[in-house]
Design a protein around this motif. Structure first.
Motif, PDB file in Angstrom:
ATOM      1  N   ASN A  93       0.811  -1.215   0.000  1.00  0.00           N
ATOM      2  CA  ASN A  93       0.000   0.000   0.000  1.00  0.00           C
ATOM      3  C   ASN A  93       0.846   1.267   0.000  1.00  0.00           C
ATOM      4  OD1 ASN A  93      -2.552   1.269  -0.020  1.00  0.00           O
ATOM      5  ND2 ASN A  93      -2.485   1.589   2.186  1.00  0.00           N
ATOM      6  N   GLY A  94       1.955   1.248  -0.753  1.00  0.00           N
ATOM      7  CA  GLY A  94       2.702   2.479  -0.949  1.00  0.00           C
ATOM      8  C   GLY A  94       4.066   2.497  -0.278  1.00  0.00           C
ATOM      9  N   ALA A  95       4.986   3.239  -0.880  1.00  0.00           N
ATOM     10  CA  ALA A  95       6.345   3.393  -0.358  1.00  0.00           C
ATOM     11  C   ALA A  95       6.678   4.873  -0.251  1.00  0.00           C
ATOM     12  CB  ALA A  95       7.351   2.684  -1.255  1.00  0.00           C
ATOM     13  N   THR A  96       7.341   5.246   0.829  1.00  0.00           N
ATOM     14  CA  THR A  96       7.764   6.630   1.029  1.00  0.00           C
ATOM     15  C   THR A  96       9.214   6.642   1.512  1.00  0.00           C
ATOM     16  OG1 THR A  96       6.922   6.624   3.303  1.00  0.00           O
ATOM     17  CG2 THR A  96       5.448   7.458   1.581  1.00  0.00           C
ATOM     18  N   ILE A  97       9.893   7.758   1.280  1.00  0.00           N
ATOM     19  CA  ILE A  97      11.243   7.962   1.795  1.00  0.00           C
ATOM     20  C   ILE A  97      11.202   9.170   2.736  1.00  0.00           C
ATOM     21  CG2 ILE A  97      13.614   8.603   1.235  1.00  0.00           C
ATOM     22  CD1 ILE A  97      13.402   6.984  -1.275  1.00  0.00           C
ATOM     23  N   ASN A  98      11.627   8.948   3.955  1.00  0.00           N
ATOM     24  CA  ASN A  98      11.599   9.988   4.974  1.00  0.00           C
ATOM     25  C   ASN A  98      12.967  10.094   5.642  1.00  0.00           C
ATOM     26  OD1 ASN A  98       8.573  10.479   4.965  1.00  0.00           O
ATOM     27  ND2 ASN A  98       8.636   8.295   5.447  1.00  0.00           N
ATOM     28  N   GLY A  99      13.144  11.166   6.385  1.00  0.00           N
ATOM     29  CA  GLY A  99      14.394  11.333   7.108  1.00  0.00           C
ATOM     30  C   GLY A  99      15.074  12.638   6.783  1.00  0.00           C
ATOM     31  N   THR A 100      16.203  12.858   7.412  1.00  0.00           N
ATOM     32  CA  THR A 100      16.929  14.127   7.293  1.00  0.00           C
ATOM     33  C   THR A 100      17.265  14.471   5.852  1.00  0.00           C
ATOM     34  OG1 THR A 100      17.897  13.705   9.465  1.00  0.00           O
ATOM     35  CG2 THR A 100      18.944  15.398   8.100  1.00  0.00           C
ATOM     36  N   ASP A 101      17.703  13.490   5.073  1.00  0.00           N
ATOM     37  CA  ASP A 101      18.163  13.748   3.700  1.00  0.00           C
ATOM     38  C   ASP A 101      17.277  13.046   2.675  1.00  0.00           C
ATOM     39  OD1 ASP A 101      20.534  15.128   4.753  1.00  0.00           O
ATOM     40  OD2 ASP A 101      21.219  13.125   5.311  1.00  0.00           O
ATOM     41  N   ALA A 102      15.977  13.019   2.927  1.00  0.00           N
ATOM     42  CA  ALA A 102      15.055  12.275   2.068  1.00  0.00           C
ATOM     43  C   ALA A 102      15.109  12.734   0.613  1.00  0.00           C
ATOM     44  CB  ALA A 102      13.633  12.396   2.606  1.00  0.00           C
ATOM     45  N   THR A 103      15.375  14.022   0.369  1.00  0.00           N
ATOM     46  CA  THR A 103      15.365  14.531  -0.998  1.00  0.00           C
ATOM     47  C   THR A 103      16.551  14.033  -1.828  1.00  0.00           C
ATOM     48  OG1 THR A 103      16.491  16.550  -0.256  1.00  0.00           O
ATOM     49  CG2 THR A 103      14.086  16.593  -0.365  1.00  0.00           C
ATOM     50  N   SER A 104      17.555  13.458  -1.175  1.00  0.00           N
ATOM     51  CA  SER A 104      18.711  12.924  -1.910  1.00  0.00           C
ATOM     52  C   SER A 104      18.464  11.511  -2.426  1.00  0.00           C
ATOM     53  CB  SER A 104      19.959  12.928  -1.018  1.00  0.00           C
ATOM     54  OG  SER A 104      20.303  14.245  -0.635  1.00  0.00           O
ATOM     55  N   PHE A 105      17.377  10.879  -1.975  1.00  0.00           N
ATOM     56  CA  PHE A 105      17.045   9.516  -2.381  1.00  0.00           C
ATOM     57  C   PHE A 105      15.693   9.525  -3.093  1.00  0.00           C
ATOM     58  CE2 PHE A 105      19.715   9.347   1.354  1.00  0.00           C
ATOM     59  CZ  PHE A 105      20.631   8.340   1.083  1.00  0.00           C
ATOM     60  N   ARG A 106      15.516   8.568  -3.984  1.00  0.00           N
ATOM     61  CA  ARG A 106      14.258   8.482  -4.720  1.00  0.00           C
ATOM     62  C   ARG A 106      13.899   7.021  -4.940  1.00  0.00           C
ATOM     63  NH1 ARG A 106      13.057   8.557 -10.313  1.00  0.00           N
ATOM     64  NH2 ARG A 106      15.258   8.924 -10.788  1.00  0.00           N
ATOM     65  N   ALA A 107      12.618   6.691  -4.749  1.00  0.00           N
ATOM     66  CA  ALA A 107      12.139   5.325  -4.968  1.00  0.00           C
ATOM     67  C   ALA A 107      11.485   5.226  -6.341  1.00  0.00           C
ATOM     68  CB  ALA A 107      11.155   4.916  -3.879  1.00  0.00           C
ATOM     69  N   ALA A 108      11.879   4.212  -7.099  1.00  0.00           N
ATOM     70  CA  ALA A 108      11.281   3.938  -8.404  1.00  0.00           C
ATOM     71  C   ALA A 108      10.783   2.500  -8.374  1.00  0.00           C
ATOM     72  CB  ALA A 108      12.300   4.161  -9.519  1.00  0.00           C
ATOM     73  N   GLY A 111       5.646   0.095  -9.746  1.00  0.00           N
ATOM     74  CA  GLY A 111       4.385  -0.528  -9.385  1.00  0.00           C
ATOM     75  C   GLY A 111       4.486  -1.534  -8.266  1.00  0.00           C
ATOM     76  N   CYS A 112       5.712  -1.881  -7.847  1.00  0.00           N
ATOM     77  CA  CYS A 112       5.881  -2.866  -6.776  1.00  0.00           C
ATOM     78  C   CYS A 112       5.210  -2.410  -5.493  1.00  0.00           C
ATOM     79  CB  CYS A 112       7.359  -3.138  -6.534  1.00  0.00           C
ATOM     80  SG  CYS A 112       7.708  -4.244  -5.139  1.00  0.00           S
ATOM     81  N   GLU A 113       5.285  -1.120  -5.210  1.00  0.00           N
ATOM     82  CA  GLU A 113       4.808  -0.621  -3.914  1.00  0.00           C
ATOM     83  C   GLU A 113       3.296  -0.728  -3.739  1.00  0.00           C
ATOM     84  OE1 GLU A 113       5.156   2.927  -6.692  1.00  0.00           O
ATOM     85  OE2 GLU A 113       6.191   1.056  -6.301  1.00  0.00           O
ATOM     86  N   THR A 114       2.549  -1.060  -4.797  1.00  0.00           N
ATOM     87  CA  THR A 114       1.096  -1.244  -4.679  1.00  0.00           C
ATOM     88  C   THR A 114       0.656  -2.608  -5.218  1.00  0.00           C
ATOM     89  OG1 THR A 114       0.779  -0.093  -6.799  1.00  0.00           O
ATOM     90  CG2 THR A 114       0.606   1.227  -4.792  1.00  0.00           C
ATOM     91  N   GLN A 115       1.572  -3.535  -5.350  1.00  0.00           N
ATOM     92  CA  GLN A 115       1.235  -4.847  -5.899  1.00  0.00           C
ATOM     93  C   GLN A 115       0.509  -5.729  -4.884  1.00  0.00           C
ATOM     94  OE1 GLN A 115       3.920  -7.391  -7.982  1.00  0.00           O
ATOM     95  NE2 GLN A 115       4.792  -5.751  -9.214  1.00  0.00           N
ATOM     96  N   LEU A 116      -0.242  -6.687  -5.426  1.00  0.00           N
ATOM     97  CA  LEU A 116      -0.813  -7.765  -4.631  1.00  0.00           C
ATOM     98  C   LEU A 116       0.089  -8.979  -4.816  1.00  0.00           C
ATOM     99  CD1 LEU A 116      -3.127  -8.934  -2.900  1.00  0.00           C
ATOM    100  CD2 LEU A 116      -4.250  -9.580  -5.042  1.00  0.00           C
ATOM    101  N   LEU A 117       0.803  -9.351  -3.751  1.00  0.00           N
ATOM    102  CA  LEU A 117       1.775 -10.436  -3.830  1.00  0.00           C
ATOM    103  C   LEU A 117       1.153 -11.742  -3.347  1.00  0.00           C
ATOM    104  CD1 LEU A 117       5.051  -8.773  -2.444  1.00  0.00           C
ATOM    105  CD2 LEU A 117       4.404  -9.144  -4.828  1.00  0.00           C
ATOM    106  N   LEU A 143       7.876   0.914   3.528  1.00  0.00           N
ATOM    107  CA  LEU A 143       6.893   0.224   2.693  1.00  0.00           C
ATOM    108  C   LEU A 143       5.777  -0.271   3.603  1.00  0.00           C
ATOM    109  CD1 LEU A 143       6.238  -0.811  -0.189  1.00  0.00           C
ATOM    110  CD2 LEU A 143       7.436  -2.920   0.403  1.00  0.00           C
ATOM    111  N   ARG A 144       4.524   0.036   3.227  1.00  0.00           N
ATOM    112  CA  ARG A 144       3.388  -0.337   4.066  1.00  0.00           C
ATOM    113  C   ARG A 144       2.513  -1.378   3.370  1.00  0.00           C
ATOM    114  NH1 ARG A 144       2.783   3.122   8.366  1.00  0.00           N
ATOM    115  NH2 ARG A 144       4.008   5.036   8.273  1.00  0.00           N
ATOM    116  N   ASP A 145       1.919  -2.257   4.200  1.00  0.00           N
ATOM    117  CA  ASP A 145       0.936  -3.192   3.669  1.00  0.00           C
ATOM    118  C   ASP A 145      -0.451  -2.598   3.856  1.00  0.00           C
ATOM    119  OD1 ASP A 145       0.215  -3.625   6.349  1.00  0.00           O
ATOM    120  OD2 ASP A 145       1.594  -5.323   6.531  1.00  0.00           O
ATOM    121  N   ILE A 146      -1.493  -3.313   3.427  1.00  0.00           N
ATOM    122  CA  ILE A 146      -2.843  -2.769   3.438  1.00  0.00           C
ATOM    123  C   ILE A 146      -3.328  -2.507   4.860  1.00  0.00           C
ATOM    124  CG2 ILE A 146      -4.071  -4.972   3.536  1.00  0.00           C
ATOM    125  CD1 ILE A 146      -4.937  -1.892   1.348  1.00  0.00           C
TER     126      ILE A 146
END
Length: 199
Positions: A93-108, A111-117, A143-146
């Motif tokens: 149910n979605g992926a986020t990047i947080n923390g002091t330097d979050a803008t230096s990292f990026r998640a691509a 579609g994995c972050e919303t897949q049904l596994l 990364l969060r689940d439903i």
């Protein structure tokens, strides 16, 4: 297993029914015992009940990512793999990047972050790091689940750059007779943490 939803007497030879609910609180095989008491000589009478609880379970690998030293002119990529190690389907149910330097990292995630596994299935999330300023950086991928449960991967990296040092500075030729030339040597040294390219 809750108490049976039945009480009272049963006439000779006439059976009665006992309703049993199976509501597992965790995955895997579960067992229980139903005990019926009465005024017959064999009382109490017991029966074993069994069931399998279905539950998804998310595993992330690796649990931390260190990009090491990355030149300020480049982008580095690493992949975090999400696997359903449970025995029931898992909805991400979605992926986020947080923390002091979050803008230096990026998640691509692609579609994995919303897949049904399905049980045993995996997908990958690409994490990119880049920064134009030398220094150490850190953040966290969540990364969060439903159900909203957070699963966290620590992210660290170090942005590096080349640095030239010229010496000697100043270059002193001393005394020279008019019309003559004296040799001089200037040394260029890369004192940075990344290759230097002339051009």
């Amino acid at each position: 297993i809750p108490p049976p939803h039945s009480s009272g007497r049963s006439a000779p030879v006439n059976p009665c029914c006992v309703d049993v609910d199976f509501k597992p609180t965790q995955g895997g095989p579960r067992t229980g015992i139903i005990t019926v008491t009465g005024d017959d000589p064999t009382s109490p009478n017991s029966a074993t009940v069994r069931g399998v609880g279905l539950s998804p379970d998310l595993s992330l690998s690796p649990t931390s990512v260190d990009f090491g030293s990355v030149s300020v002119t480049t982008t580095s990529t690493s992949v975090v793999t999400a696997t359903n190690t449970g025995n029931a389907p898992l909805q991400l149910n979605g992926a986020t990047i947080n923390g002091t330097d979050a803008t230096s990292f990026r998640a691509a995630g692609g579609g994995c972050e919303t897949q049904l596994l399905a049980p045993g299935a995996s997908c990958g999330i690409s994490i990119l790091f880049s920064n134009a300023v030398r220094g150490s950086y850190s953040a966290a991928l969540t990364l969060r689940d439903i159900a909203g449960t957070p699963h966290v991967v620590a992210l660290t990296a170090r942005a590096t750059a080349a640095m030239l040092s010229l010496g000697p500075n100043p270059l002193d030729f001393g005394y020279a007779t008019g019309g003559t030339t004296g040799p001089g040597l200037v040394t260029w040294t890369n004192v940075g943490a990344a290759p230097y390219h002339f051009g």
